[in-house]
Scaffold this active site. Sequence first.
Site, PDB file in Angstrom:
ATOM      1  N   ARG A 129       5.892  10.616  11.135  1.00 53.57           N
ATOM      2  CA  ARG A 129       5.472  10.716   9.725  1.00 53.57           C
ATOM      3  C   ARG A 129       5.712  12.125   9.173  1.00 53.57           C
ATOM      4  O   ARG A 129       6.107  12.293   8.026  1.00 53.57           O
ATOM      5  CB  ARG A 129       3.962  10.408   9.601  1.00 53.57           C
ATOM      6  CG  ARG A 129       3.571   8.964   9.752  1.00 53.57           C
ATOM      7  CD  ARG A 129       3.570   8.189   8.432  1.00 53.57           C
ATOM      8  NE  ARG A 129       2.912   8.846   7.307  1.00 53.57           N
ATOM      9  CZ  ARG A 129       1.610   8.775   7.019  1.00 53.57           C
ATOM     10  NH1 ARG A 129       0.802   8.072   7.777  1.00 53.57           N
ATOM     11  NH2 ARG A 129       1.120   9.390   5.951  1.00 53.57           N
ATOM     12  N   TYR A 143       8.474  10.818  -8.059  1.00 56.42           N
ATOM     13  CA  TYR A 143       7.670  11.364  -9.161  1.00 56.42           C
ATOM     14  C   TYR A 143       6.577  12.259  -8.611  1.00 56.42           C
ATOM     15  O   TYR A 143       6.085  12.038  -7.513  1.00 56.42           O
ATOM     16  CB  TYR A 143       7.070  10.257 -10.043  1.00 56.42           C
ATOM     17  CG  TYR A 143       6.269   9.184  -9.326  1.00 56.42           C
ATOM     18  CD1 TYR A 143       6.904   8.110  -8.708  1.00 56.42           C
ATOM     19  CD2 TYR A 143       4.868   9.230  -9.290  1.00 56.42           C
ATOM     20  CE1 TYR A 143       6.175   7.112  -8.073  1.00 56.42           C
ATOM     21  CE2 TYR A 143       4.130   8.228  -8.649  1.00 56.42           C
ATOM     22  CZ  TYR A 143       4.802   7.186  -8.043  1.00 56.42           C
ATOM     23  OH  TYR A 143       4.083   6.195  -7.409  1.00 56.42           O
TER      24      TYR A 143
HETATM   25  C1  VOV Z   1       4.095   2.210   0.412  1.00 57.49           C
HETATM   26  C2  VOV Z   1       2.826   2.132   0.522  1.00 57.49           C
HETATM   27  C3  VOV Z   1       1.776   3.170   0.705  1.00 57.49           C
HETATM   28  C4  VOV Z   1       0.923   3.252   1.793  1.00 57.49           C
HETATM   29  C5  VOV Z   1       0.890   2.333   3.017  1.00 57.49           C
HETATM   30  C6  VOV Z   1       0.063   4.383   1.585  1.00 57.49           C
HETATM   31  C7  VOV Z   1      -0.950   4.770   2.468  1.00 57.49           C
HETATM   32  C8  VOV Z   1      -1.645   5.970   2.320  1.00 57.49           C
HETATM   33  C9  VOV Z   1      -2.639   6.455   3.271  1.00 57.49           C
HETATM   34  C10 VOV Z   1      -3.069   5.746   4.532  1.00 57.49           C
HETATM   35  C11 VOV Z   1      -3.074   7.680   2.808  1.00 57.49           C
HETATM   36  C12 VOV Z   1      -4.146   8.600   3.435  1.00 57.49           C
HETATM   37  C13 VOV Z   1      -3.694   9.307   4.642  1.00 57.49           C
HETATM   38  C14 VOV Z   1      -2.362  10.027   4.513  1.00 57.49           C
HETATM   39  O1  VOV Z   1      -1.415   9.490   5.083  1.00 57.49           O
HETATM   40  O2  VOV Z   1      -2.263  11.037   3.832  1.00 57.49           O
HETATM   41  C15 VOV Z   1      -2.336   7.961   1.602  1.00 57.49           C
HETATM   42  C16 VOV Z   1      -2.451   9.140   0.897  1.00 57.49           C
HETATM   43  C17 VOV Z   1      -1.849   9.355  -0.333  1.00 57.49           C
HETATM   44  N1  VOV Z   1      -1.059   8.462  -1.046  1.00 57.49           N
HETATM   45 FE1  VOV Z   1      -0.431   6.674  -0.391  1.00 57.49          FE
HETATM   46  N2  VOV Z   1       0.394   4.981   0.382  1.00 57.49           N
HETATM   47  C18 VOV Z   1       1.428   4.270  -0.192  1.00 57.49           C
HETATM   48  C19 VOV Z   1       2.051   4.488  -1.433  1.00 57.49           C
HETATM   49  C20 VOV Z   1       1.628   5.482  -2.298  1.00 57.49           C
HETATM   50  C21 VOV Z   1       2.054   5.607  -3.674  1.00 57.49           C
HETATM   51  C22 VOV Z   1       2.985   4.659  -4.398  1.00 57.49           C
HETATM   52  C23 VOV Z   1       1.453   6.708  -4.206  1.00 57.49           C
HETATM   53  C24 VOV Z   1       1.508   7.174  -5.647  1.00 57.49           C
HETATM   54  C25 VOV Z   1       0.254   6.702  -6.406  1.00 57.49           C
HETATM   55  C26 VOV Z   1       0.536   5.790  -7.543  1.00 57.49           C
HETATM   56  O3  VOV Z   1      -0.435   5.137  -8.011  1.00 57.49           O
HETATM   57  O4  VOV Z   1       1.656   5.689  -8.043  1.00 57.49           O
HETATM   58  C27 VOV Z   1       0.679   7.322  -3.159  1.00 57.49           C
HETATM   59  C28 VOV Z   1      -0.018   8.498  -3.293  1.00 57.49           C
HETATM   60  C29 VOV Z   1      -0.737   9.054  -2.245  1.00 57.49           C
HETATM   61  C30 VOV Z   1      -1.301  10.375  -2.281  1.00 57.49           C
HETATM   62  C31 VOV Z   1      -1.168  11.370  -3.442  1.00 57.49           C
HETATM   63  C32 VOV Z   1      -1.990  10.573  -1.101  1.00 57.49           C
HETATM   64  C33 VOV Z   1      -2.739  11.841  -0.667  1.00 57.49           C
HETATM   65  C34 VOV Z   1      -4.142  11.737  -1.191  1.00 57.49           C
HETATM   66  C35 VOV Z   1      -5.031  12.864  -0.789  1.00 57.49           C
HETATM   67  O5  VOV Z   1      -5.986  13.125  -1.554  1.00 57.49           O
HETATM   68  O6  VOV Z   1      -4.834  13.474   0.256  1.00 57.49           O
HETATM   69  N3  VOV Z   1       0.781   6.531  -2.013  1.00 57.49           N
HETATM   70  N4  VOV Z   1      -1.504   6.884   1.316  1.00 57.49           N
END
Ligand code: VOV
Length: 247
Positions: A129, A143
């Site tokens: 990762r 974005y």
């Molecule tokens: C494709 C799917 C997908 C999956 C499985 C997923 C999973 C996860 C997990 C398990 C975690 C927490 C642990 C880590 O791994 O950091 C996160 C964390 C995060 N995410 Fe996410 N996310 C996805 C997708 C995904 C998208 C499409 C977006 C944009 C949001 C949107 O509305 O446009 C996003 C944003 C984030 C962010 C900014 C963070 C960090 C937040 C913080 O405060 O630290 N993310 N995300």
Amino acid sequence: MTAAEAVKTLDGWYCLHDMRTVDWTSWKMASREDRDEAIQEFKQLLTDWEEVEQAENGSHVLYQVLGHKADMMFMILRPSLNELTDVETAFNKSKLAEFLQPVYSYVSVVEMSQYSGNASADDPKVRDRLYPILPKWEHMCFYPMDKRREGEENWYSLSFKERAGLLYEHSKTGRQYSGNVKQIITGSFGFDDWEWGVTLFAHDALQLKKLVYEMRFDEVSAKYGEFGTFFVGNHLAKDGLDTYLHV
Ligand code: VOV
């Protein structure tokens, strides 16, 4: 009010998103020799980057962007900001770059937040990762985003537990797209104008739209998400360059 606790993060390779438009007018005015030379030199640069990728010292992708915001979108990963700067400088010195206008860039670092337990950087899954070999899937979307801090809607004053719960719900939505969309979240606090970069890869472009739409309804995005400019593009492989740059 006591301060909410910051989450610990694991951080991996540094990341540069670099968007350029092609100055087709000057490209067409250049001699055929100059164009050929520019393409060959650029292909050599890509070959050098491929060697870095094979040695697992970084990764890169190139996409062709739709719309007027950009024509080419690079995403480049390297172990340090210095190495990332070297890549950018070498590219800027290349002949092809003389025909490109930089229109947007974003600096960040691959990030995993530690909301659910303490992942270890020694775990091979975690390493994959943090140091990802970027997928060369058909479509890519990028974005930048922030978490809101306005009045009652302040992500940074929520407790650790509340944030962890909201992100758990978020991850459940995301996991439904497993195999169809691959996400790479990069943190950019102190590096760039927004707080995170969101990079998504998909075989089918519609899956990007469906995921981003569905996530709008997750509380973490609905209440706390603020979004910047979107870029979407199609994969541009090295052997597609001659066709793309043919005039
Ligand atoms: C494709 C799917 C997908 C999956 C499985 C997923 C999973 C996860 C997990 C398990 C975690 C927490 C642990 C880590 O791994 O950091 C996160 C964390 C995060 N995410 Fe996410 N996310 C996805 C997708 C995904 C998208 C499409 C977006 C944009 C949001 C949107 O509305 O446009 C996003 C944003 C984030 C962010 C900014 C963070 C960090 C937040 C913080 O405060 O630290 N993310 N995300």
